[in-house]
Design a protein around this motif. Structure first.
Motif, PDB file in Angstrom:
ATOM      1  N   PRO A  69       1.837  11.989  44.716  1.00 44.67           N
ATOM      2  CA  PRO A  69       1.982  13.447  44.817  1.00 44.67           C
ATOM      3  C   PRO A  69       1.998  14.038  46.227  1.00 44.67           C
ATOM      4  O   PRO A  69       2.843  14.875  46.534  1.00 44.67           O
ATOM      5  CB  PRO A  69       0.791  13.981  44.013  1.00 44.67           C
ATOM      6  N   VAL A  70       1.096  13.628  47.103  1.00 45.63           N
ATOM      7  CA  VAL A  70       1.066  14.204  48.457  1.00 45.63           C
ATOM      8  C   VAL A  70       2.320  13.799  49.227  1.00 45.63           C
ATOM      9  O   VAL A  70       2.896  14.601  49.972  1.00 45.63           O
ATOM     10  CB  VAL A  70      -0.223  13.800  49.202  1.00 45.63           C
ATOM     11  N   PHE A  71       2.764  12.582  49.024  1.00 49.37           N
ATOM     12  CA  PHE A  71       3.964  12.087  49.703  1.00 49.37           C
ATOM     13  C   PHE A  71       5.209  12.865  49.256  1.00 49.37           C
ATOM     14  O   PHE A  71       5.965  13.366  50.090  1.00 49.37           O
ATOM     15  CB  PHE A  71       4.131  10.588  49.425  1.00 49.37           C
ATOM     16  N   THR A  72       5.417  12.977  47.949  1.00 49.92           N
ATOM     17  CA  THR A  72       6.608  13.691  47.466  1.00 49.92           C
ATOM     18  C   THR A  72       6.530  15.176  47.810  1.00 49.92           C
ATOM     19  O   THR A  72       7.545  15.801  48.074  1.00 49.92           O
ATOM     20  CB  THR A  72       6.829  13.503  45.946  1.00 49.92           C
ATOM     21  N   SER A  73       5.321  15.721  47.851  1.00 49.53           N
ATOM     22  CA  SER A  73       5.146  17.121  48.234  1.00 49.53           C
ATOM     23  C   SER A  73       5.627  17.349  49.672  1.00 49.53           C
ATOM     24  O   SER A  73       6.267  18.355  49.980  1.00 49.53           O
ATOM     25  CB  SER A  73       3.680  17.516  48.091  1.00 49.53           C
ATOM     26  N   ARG A  74       5.325  16.414  50.556  1.00 48.89           N
ATOM     27  CA  ARG A  74       5.766  16.509  51.959  1.00 48.89           C
ATOM     28  C   ARG A  74       7.292  16.521  52.048  1.00 48.89           C
ATOM     29  O   ARG A  74       7.878  17.335  52.758  1.00 48.89           O
ATOM     30  CB  ARG A  74       5.186  15.334  52.751  1.00 48.89           C
ATOM     31  N   LEU A  75       7.951  15.626  51.316  1.00 40.57           N
ATOM     32  CA  LEU A  75       9.415  15.580  51.339  1.00 40.57           C
ATOM     33  C   LEU A  75      10.011  16.831  50.706  1.00 40.57           C
ATOM     34  O   LEU A  75      10.962  17.418  51.228  1.00 40.57           O
ATOM     35  CB  LEU A  75       9.917  14.322  50.628  1.00 40.57           C
ATOM     36  N   ARG A  76       9.432  17.241  49.578  1.00 42.21           N
ATOM     37  CA  ARG A  76       9.925  18.442  48.871  1.00 42.21           C
ATOM     38  C   ARG A  76       9.840  19.677  49.777  1.00 42.21           C
ATOM     39  O   ARG A  76      10.757  20.481  49.832  1.00 42.21           O
ATOM     40  CB  ARG A  76       9.122  18.652  47.589  1.00 42.21           C
ATOM     41  N   GLU A  77       8.737  19.808  50.493  1.00 42.66           N
ATOM     42  CA  GLU A  77       8.536  20.944  51.403  1.00 42.66           C
ATOM     43  C   GLU A  77       9.666  21.020  52.443  1.00 42.66           C
ATOM     44  O   GLU A  77      10.201  22.090  52.720  1.00 42.66           O
ATOM     45  CB  GLU A  77       7.181  20.756  52.086  1.00 42.66           C
ATOM     46  N   GLN A  78      10.030  19.878  53.012  1.00 46.75           N
ATOM     47  CA  GLN A  78      11.083  19.848  54.028  1.00 46.75           C
ATOM     48  C   GLN A  78      12.457  20.152  53.423  1.00 46.75           C
ATOM     49  O   GLN A  78      13.268  20.850  54.032  1.00 46.75           O
ATOM     50  CB  GLN A  78      11.103  18.492  54.724  1.00 46.75           C
ATOM     51  N   LEU A  79      12.700  19.634  52.223  1.00 47.21           N
ATOM     52  CA  LEU A  79      13.982  19.898  51.544  1.00 47.21           C
ATOM     53  C   LEU A  79      14.098  21.369  51.145  1.00 47.21           C
ATOM     54  O   LEU A  79      15.155  21.977  51.296  1.00 47.21           O
ATOM     55  CB  LEU A  79      14.140  18.999  50.319  1.00 47.21           C
ATOM     56  N   GLU A  80      13.003  21.951  50.650  1.00 47.73           N
ATOM     57  CA  GLU A  80      13.021  23.367  50.265  1.00 47.73           C
ATOM     58  C   GLU A  80      13.279  24.254  51.470  1.00 47.73           C
ATOM     59  O   GLU A  80      13.963  25.272  51.366  1.00 47.73           O
ATOM     60  CB  GLU A  80      11.708  23.750  49.578  1.00 47.73           C
ATOM     61  N   ASP A  81      12.737  23.871  52.613  1.00 41.66           N
ATOM     62  CA  ASP A  81      12.955  24.640  53.839  1.00 41.66           C
ATOM     63  C   ASP A  81      14.425  24.601  54.257  1.00 41.66           C
ATOM     64  O   ASP A  81      15.002  25.615  54.642  1.00 41.66           O
ATOM     65  CB  ASP A  81      12.065  24.095  54.958  1.00 41.66           C
ATOM     66  N   LYS A  82      15.044  23.424  54.157  1.00 36.94           N
ATOM     67  CA  LYS A  82      16.437  23.242  54.588  1.00 36.94           C
ATOM     68  C   LYS A  82      17.443  23.676  53.517  1.00 36.94           C
ATOM     69  O   LYS A  82      18.479  24.254  53.826  1.00 36.94           O
ATOM     70  CB  LYS A  82      16.658  21.771  54.960  1.00 36.94           C
ATOM     71  N   PHE A  83      17.132  23.393  52.253  1.00 40.16           N
ATOM     72  CA  PHE A  83      18.057  23.658  51.135  1.00 40.16           C
ATOM     73  C   PHE A  83      17.335  24.383  50.000  1.00 40.16           C
ATOM     74  O   PHE A  83      17.105  23.801  48.932  1.00 40.16           O
ATOM     75  CB  PHE A  83      18.639  22.347  50.594  1.00 40.16           C
TER      76      PHE A  83
END
Length: 140
Positions: A69-83
């Motif tokens: 969960p913490v790992f995917t949350s980190r990636l999701r946060e960056q993707l949401e910011d960009k896209f």
């Protein structure tokens, strides 16, 4: 049966002339990342292998499941910011990064390899403080 995996190595050069040279922090990154690839990774749940090298000498390898969960949350946060509205044709998140703190408490975390304390001490100038302390705790 073959297992899916993603290997994220980092190599630090001791002869770097950068004003603030990079240090190993247990992290890695995905290049040219998009929602489509993230969703595929979630479905396949590959084993992640984070490895660190100093001048090409292996210092550590950690393994954990992508769907922590913490790992995917980190990636999701960056993707949401960009896209925020999904993928855009011909556009990519150039570097979706993560650090040790994004998987250090993962249930699936395994130490695959770690240098001896003596060798870690030699590499200390090229490893962040808290991460170095963790490595020393688990090394022999």
């Amino acid at each position: 049966m073959l297992e899916e995996c993603e290997i994220k190595p980092r190599n630090i050069r001791s002869d770097s002339t950068a004003k603030s040279p990079s240090k190993l922090d247990g992290g890695g990154n995905f290049t040219d990342y998009r929602w489509g690839k993230f969703e595929r990774h979630q479905k396949e749940n590959p084993n992640m292998l984070a490895a660190g090298f100093v001048d090409g000498r292996l210092i550590y390898i950690f393994e954990f499941s992508f769907n922590e969960p913490v790992f995917t949350s980190r990636l999701r946060e960056q993707l949401e910011d960009k896209f925020p509205n999904g993928d855009i044709k011909s556009r990519y998140l150039r570097s979706a990064s993560f650090m040790f703190k994004h998987y250090k408490d993962a249930e699936s975390l395994k130490t695959i390899y770690i240098e001896s304390k003596q060798e870690l001490t030699k590499a200390q100038p090229h490893i962040t403080g808290p991460f170095f302390n963790y490595l020393m705790e688990i090394a022999e």
